[in-house]
Design an enzyme around this catalytic site. Sequence first.
Site, short mmCIF file in Angstrom:
data_model
loop_
_atom_site.label_atom_id
_atom_site.label_comp_id
_atom_site.label_asym_id
_atom_site.label_seq_id
_atom_site.Cartn_x
_atom_site.Cartn_y
_atom_site.Cartn_z
N GLU A 1 3.44 -39.59 26.07
CA GLU A 1 3.94 -40.59 27.35
C GLU A 1 3.68 -39.49 29.01
O GLU A 1 3.73 -38.40 28.23
CB GLU A 1 5.30 -40.66 28.06
CG GLU A 1 4.91 -42.68 28.81
CD GLU A 1 6.48 -42.61 28.43
OE1 GLU A 1 6.94 -43.48 29.48
OE2 GLU A 1 7.71 -42.62 27.84
N ASP B 1 -6.00 -33.41 33.11
CA ASP B 1 -6.03 -35.00 33.36
C ASP B 1 -6.35 -34.92 35.12
O ASP B 1 -6.59 -33.90 35.69
CB ASP B 1 -4.50 -34.71 33.85
CG ASP B 1 -3.66 -35.55 34.52
OD1 ASP B 1 -4.33 -37.04 33.36
OD2 ASP B 1 -2.95 -36.50 35.22
N PHE C 1 -18.19 -43.05 34.65
CA PHE C 1 -17.88 -44.06 34.70
C PHE C 1 -17.03 -44.20 35.80
O PHE C 1 -16.49 -43.45 37.16
CB PHE C 1 -16.63 -43.46 33.55
CG PHE C 1 -15.98 -42.31 33.01
CD1 PHE C 1 -16.25 -41.18 34.02
CD2 PHE C 1 -14.49 -42.36 33.30
CE1 PHE C 1 -16.03 -39.97 33.40
CE2 PHE C 1 -14.11 -40.93 33.82
CZ PHE C 1 -14.05 -39.58 34.23
N HIS D 1 -15.61 -31.91 39.48
CA HIS D 1 -13.66 -31.86 39.79
C HIS D 1 -13.32 -30.91 38.21
O HIS D 1 -13.08 -29.68 37.92
CB HIS D 1 -13.22 -32.91 40.12
CG HIS D 1 -13.05 -34.46 39.23
ND1 HIS D 1 -14.20 -34.76 39.58
CD2 HIS D 1 -12.21 -34.73 39.05
CE1 HIS D 1 -14.24 -35.44 38.01
NE2 HIS D 1 -13.29 -35.95 38.01
P1 IMP Z 1 -7.95 -39.11 32.69
O1 IMP Z 1 -7.57 -37.73 33.11
O2 IMP Z 1 -9.28 -38.84 31.83
O3 IMP Z 1 -6.83 -39.87 32.20
O4 IMP Z 1 -8.57 -40.44 33.53
C1 IMP Z 1 -7.83 -40.64 34.89
C2 IMP Z 1 -9.11 -41.38 35.24
O5 IMP Z 1 -9.24 -40.89 36.45
C3 IMP Z 1 -9.87 -42.19 34.92
O6 IMP Z 1 -9.34 -43.35 34.17
C4 IMP Z 1 -10.52 -42.55 35.50
O7 IMP Z 1 -10.17 -44.01 36.78
C5 IMP Z 1 -10.47 -41.60 36.68
N1 IMP Z 1 -11.54 -40.22 36.80
C6 IMP Z 1 -10.79 -39.15 36.43
N2 IMP Z 1 -12.60 -38.97 36.61
C7 IMP Z 1 -12.88 -39.51 37.18
C8 IMP Z 1 -15.00 -39.08 37.72
O8 IMP Z 1 -15.06 -38.38 36.90
N3 IMP Z 1 -14.89 -40.20 37.29
C9 IMP Z 1 -14.78 -41.61 37.65
N4 IMP Z 1 -13.95 -42.29 37.77
C10 IMP Z 1 -12.86 -40.91 37.02
#
Ligand code: IMP
Length: 190
Positions: free
Chosen positions: A42, A71, A149, A175
């Site tokens: 979680e 993250d 995405f 990033h």
């Molecule tokens: P995670 O860290 O992969 O869980 O990403 C968290 C959320 O941040 C994703 O579901 C996207 O909604 C957003 N996000 C993270 N990186 C990107 C990116 O490079 N482009 C667009 N959305 C992002």
Amino acid sequence: MITKLVMATNNANKLREAREILAPLGIEVLSQREAGANCDPEENGTTFAENALIKARAVFEATGLPTIADDSGLCVEAMDGRPGVYSARYAPEGQHCSKLLDEMKDVPEEKRGAAFMCTIAYVDGNESSTMSGECKGSIGHEMRGTNGFGYDPVFMVGDRSMAELTPDEKNAISHRGAALKALYEYLSKK
Ligand code: IMP
């Protein structure tokens, strides 16, 4: 020097990017599945670093191999940094961009600044560390482009949306790319 590490994900794009950046160090990057770890802890941290460490520690405990986890999310200035660590949970699947555009509909151009943030955690049996990367831009007024995405269609870098960039163009400024380059520096000194 490490020769093998696990990335706490099965996401093919994240794995490809990490493999490309770490290849010059001779480090093999295994997916969570390849390493035989089947865990989905979680993510109840309140910062990107906390959540990245939660994921990396869980997979390190399951595999005993050095592990990295990332993250990431979008921080919007006019929304006091939201959705931040809650970016994935901000809206139902497929509705993130439209909800954000709606929430930002009355915000003037000069107040539409935003940044994608990414923190990568590294965990092994002796130490843990985090490194972060940021990509600055602004929130557009409509969805543009079909690459990428998540929030890419509404995140503007100059006069193009992130979804209008090629994957290579995005990786060069993203990033996640910046955090991976910081990880490269960290691992090259180990
Ligand atoms: P995670 O860290 O992969 O869980 O990403 C968290 C959320 O941040 C994703 O579901 C996207 O909604 C957003 N996000 C993270 N990186 C990107 C990116 O490079 N482009 C667009 N959305 C992002």
